[in-house]
Design a protein around this motif. Structure first.
Motif, PDB file in Angstrom:
ATOM      1  N   UNK A  32      44.194   7.501   7.030  1.00 17.86           N
ATOM      2  CA  UNK A  32      44.783   7.133   8.325  1.00 17.86           C
ATOM      3  C   UNK A  32      44.349   8.052   9.465  1.00 17.86           C
ATOM      4  N   UNK A  33      43.472   9.017   9.211  1.00 18.53           N
ATOM      5  CA  UNK A  33      43.051   9.962  10.261  1.00 18.53           C
ATOM      6  C   UNK A  33      42.296   9.242  11.374  1.00 18.53           C
ATOM      7  N   UNK A  34      42.426   9.742  12.582  1.00 15.99           N
ATOM      8  CA  UNK A  34      41.701   9.196  13.732  1.00 15.99           C
ATOM      9  C   UNK A  34      40.212   9.501  13.563  1.00 15.99           C
ATOM     10  N   UNK A  35      39.355   8.500  13.360  1.00 15.20           N
ATOM     11  CA  UNK A  35      37.947   8.770  13.073  1.00 15.20           C
ATOM     12  C   UNK A  35      37.161   9.312  14.255  1.00 15.20           C
ATOM     13  N   UNK A  36      37.736   9.239  15.462  1.00 13.49           N
ATOM     14  CA  UNK A  36      37.016   9.698  16.650  1.00 13.49           C
ATOM     15  C   UNK A  36      37.232  11.174  16.960  1.00 13.49           C
ATOM     16  N   UNK A  37      38.098  11.823  16.235  1.00 11.12           N
ATOM     17  CA  UNK A  37      38.311  13.256  16.460  1.00 11.12           C
ATOM     18  C   UNK A  37      37.007  14.014  16.282  1.00 11.12           C
ATOM     19  N   UNK A  38      36.784  15.001  17.143  1.00  9.81           N
ATOM     20  CA  UNK A  38      35.554  15.788  17.077  1.00  9.81           C
ATOM     21  C   UNK A  38      35.804  17.139  17.712  1.00  9.81           C
ATOM     22  N   UNK A  39      35.488  18.208  17.004  1.00  8.50           N
ATOM     23  CA  UNK A  39      35.735  19.556  17.528  1.00  8.50           C
ATOM     24  C   UNK A  39      34.752  20.542  16.925  1.00  8.50           C
ATOM     25  N   UNK A  40      34.557  21.633  17.636  1.00  7.73           N
ATOM     26  CA  UNK A  40      33.618  22.681  17.224  1.00  7.73           C
ATOM     27  C   UNK A  40      34.155  24.013  17.715  1.00  7.73           C
ATOM     28  N   UNK A  41      34.030  25.052  16.890  1.00  8.45           N
ATOM     29  CA  UNK A  41      34.507  26.381  17.258  1.00  8.45           C
ATOM     30  C   UNK A  41      33.594  27.442  16.659  1.00  8.45           C
ATOM     31  N   UNK A  42      33.393  28.523  17.411  1.00 10.72           N
ATOM     32  CA  UNK A  42      32.549  29.639  16.976  1.00 10.72           C
ATOM     33  C   UNK A  42      33.274  30.941  17.281  1.00 10.72           C
ATOM     34  N   UNK A  43      33.212  31.897  16.352  1.00 12.35           N
ATOM     35  CA  UNK A  43      33.815  33.224  16.551  1.00 12.35           C
ATOM     36  C   UNK A  43      32.765  34.280  16.238  1.00 12.35           C
ATOM     37  N   UNK A  44      32.540  35.186  17.198  1.00 14.24           N
ATOM     38  CA  UNK A  44      31.549  36.241  17.047  1.00 14.24           C
ATOM     39  C   UNK A  44      32.152  37.574  16.664  1.00 14.24           C
ATOM     40  N   UNK A  45      31.346  38.642  16.692  1.00 12.87           N
ATOM     41  CA  UNK A  45      31.782  39.948  16.173  1.00 12.87           C
ATOM     42  C   UNK A  45      32.893  40.613  16.974  1.00 12.87           C
ATOM     43  N   UNK A  46      33.045  40.250  18.237  1.00  8.19           N
ATOM     44  CA  UNK A  46      34.099  40.858  19.050  1.00  8.19           C
ATOM     45  C   UNK A  46      35.389  40.061  19.024  1.00  8.19           C
ATOM     46  N   UNK A  47      35.427  39.009  18.222  1.00 10.08           N
ATOM     47  CA  UNK A  47      36.662  38.256  18.047  1.00 10.08           C
ATOM     48  C   UNK A  47      36.927  37.218  19.106  1.00 10.08           C
ATOM     49  N   UNK A  48      35.953  36.966  19.994  1.00  8.46           N
ATOM     50  CA  UNK A  48      36.163  35.921  20.996  1.00  8.46           C
ATOM     51  C   UNK A  48      35.975  34.560  20.348  1.00  8.46           C
ATOM     52  N   UNK A  49      36.943  33.673  20.573  1.00  6.19           N
ATOM     53  CA  UNK A  49      36.897  32.327  20.011  1.00  6.19           C
ATOM     54  C   UNK A  49      36.466  31.359  21.100  1.00  6.19           C
ATOM     55  N   UNK A  50      35.409  30.617  20.826  1.00  6.92           N
ATOM     56  CA  UNK A  50      34.964  29.572  21.749  1.00  6.92           C
ATOM     57  C   UNK A  50      35.111  28.234  21.031  1.00  6.92           C
ATOM     58  N   UNK A  51      35.918  27.335  21.599  1.00  7.72           N
ATOM     59  CA  UNK A  51      36.177  26.040  20.973  1.00  7.72           C
ATOM     60  C   UNK A  51      36.003  24.927  21.990  1.00  7.72           C
ATOM     61  N   UNK A  52      35.472  23.803  21.536  1.00  5.85           N
ATOM     62  CA  UNK A  52      35.296  22.641  22.400  1.00  5.85           C
ATOM     63  C   UNK A  52      35.727  21.390  21.638  1.00  5.85           C
ATOM     64  N   UNK A  53      36.038  20.337  22.385  1.00  9.33           N
ATOM     65  CA  UNK A  53      36.470  19.100  21.763  1.00  9.33           C
ATOM     66  C   UNK A  53      37.949  19.128  21.419  1.00  9.33           C
ATOM     67  N   UNK A  54      38.316  18.465  20.341  1.00  9.84           N
ATOM     68  CA  UNK A  54      39.722  18.357  19.934  1.00  9.84           C
ATOM     69  C   UNK A  54      40.143  19.615  19.181  1.00  9.84           C
ATOM     70  N   UNK A  55      40.114  20.727  19.887  1.00  7.79           N
ATOM     71  CA  UNK A  55      40.313  22.023  19.234  1.00  7.79           C
ATOM     72  C   UNK A  55      41.740  22.239  18.742  1.00  7.79           C
TER      73      UNK A  55
END
Length: 390
Positions: A32-55
């Motif tokens: 039953x999950x929404x098939x259009x959901x889309x998200x991406x996230x990256x975390x580097x060495x200093x702990x900054x989180x960058x997320x885009x989409x349905x984060x």
């Protein structure tokens, strides 16, 4: 928007039109999950989180829990005891295959269902709740926040989990599992039902990337040795019977889950997670696979790409009142050590007998002791003083 976030958003937009695949049909709640959901996230060495989409979208961790439960089993029992119960080889078969050694009943690896159930059975606790609590505590430490279980997904998993129960009964008949089947399997269903976001998964992946140290919380979650062992298994077995193609095309330790998530690890660089519920024939997210593959190509993330900093570590030479000082930073592998030796020999050849040469290796003393021992040994027989700063 910073440049990296812009790059992530661009990659997300590129894969958004992909419409292949379908949600996992064998677990009703996942279907039953929404098939259009889309998200991406990256975390580097200093702990900054960058997320885009349905984060902020929550979904269950499913098989992406397996590497982290393996880590807990390694902490509790050590490598030899864990891999006496479960193998370390890619199965080349689907995730729910009956992939057991003919004579021993040992599953091929900890990242297929049979192997994961055997690994979960190693987690201590008097009952399902106690064992689950230990697993959720560790998953939360990896994620840097408290996680919890989606009870409706757990109920759906348990009601449709007869194949996993059959695998567990078969392994128990061989003695691979030495606890009651229901204890092992219900704990496994609950670990797969932990709710996460793509941000959580990226933080978890980054904790593996930095040797078990969570760059967001600053907490050491597991040892470097445990993190390395987990990444080794992920590199060869994490994408089921697509693992070889994944290593060829993407070249990163990774793990997928049938909820549509993928975690991937660029060691010492960053952790990445992508999410989209439609799956391919291997049980991997179509769009998540595509987006991580694009990032790997554009950022040179493949483990087997040449990395110039390993062959040419940062070396600077400064004159001081006591004589020349060589400062080292970066990585110091075999090729880098060879380069530093060349610099040391060239400097030593032009210095008078009895002079002092200082090697400032304070940045590398903890991580590269063997390489430093080689450098120090190079000067033992020379009429030149070497002062090693560590």
């Amino acid at each position: 928007m910073d440049t990296i976030t812009g790059l992530l958003r661009g990659a997300l937009d590129e894969v958004r039109p992909l419409g292949d695949g379908a949600t996992a049909s064998y677990i009703p709640e996942l279907a039953e999950a929404d098939p259009e959901r889309l998200a991406l996230s990256v975390v580097g060495p200093r702990g900054r989180v960058r997320s885009v989409g349905d984060e902020d979208a929550e979904f269950t961790i499913q098989s992406m829990s397996k590497p982290f439960v393996l880590a807990l089993a390694l902490v509790d029992h050590g490598r030899d005891a864990v891999f006496a119960k479960v193998g370390a080889e890619p199965s080349g078969e689907p995730f729910n295959a009956i992939s057991l050694e003919a004579d021993t009943g040992r599953p091929a690896n900890p990242l297929i269902n049979a192997g994961a159930i055997a690994t979960t059975a190693l987690i201590g606790g008097d009952d399902v709740d106690a064992r689950t609590a230990r697993i959720v505590e560790l998953l939360s430490a990896f994620a840097g926040r408290s996680l919890w279980i989606d009870e409706s997904v757990y109920a759906s998993e348990s009601s449709t989990g007869d194949r996993n129960r059959a695998l567990a009964h078969l392994m128990r008949s061989y003695g691979v599992i030495d606890v009651p089947v229901d204890l092992a399997v219900e704990t496994y269903f609950r670990q797969c039902s932990v709710l996460v976001t793509v941000r959580d998964l990226a933080v978890m992946a980054s904790t593996l990337a930095f040797g078990g140290w969570n760059p967001v919380t600053g907490e050491r979650v597991v040892s470097e040795a445990v993190a390395r062992d987990v990444l080794s298994i992920m590199a060869s077995c994490g994408m089921y019977d697509y693992s070889g193609q994944w290593m060829l095309r993407v070249g990163l330790p990774a793990k997928s889950g049938v909820s549509g998530g993928i975690i991937a690890v660029a060691p010492s660089q960053f952790g990445v997670a992508a999410f989209s519920p439609r799956l391919d024939e291997y049980g991997n997210s179509v769009r998540a696979v595509a987006i991580v593959e694009r990032l790997s190509e554009r950022l040179g993330m493949h483990l087997l790409e040449p990395h110039e900093n390993l062959a040419a570590p940062a070396v600077s030479v400064e004159g001081t009142a006591e004589g020349p000082t060589i400062r080292l930073s970066g990585e110091l592998g075999f090729a880098g050590t060879e380069r530093v030796l060349l610099v040391l020999r060239e400097l030593a050849s032009g210095m008078p007998e009895g002079a002092t040469l200082t090697l400032d290796a304070r940045e590398l003393a903890r991580t590269h002791p063997a390489a430093l021992a080689v450098l120090e040994g190079e000067f033992e027989g020379l009429p030149l003083g070497l002062r090693l700063q560590t």
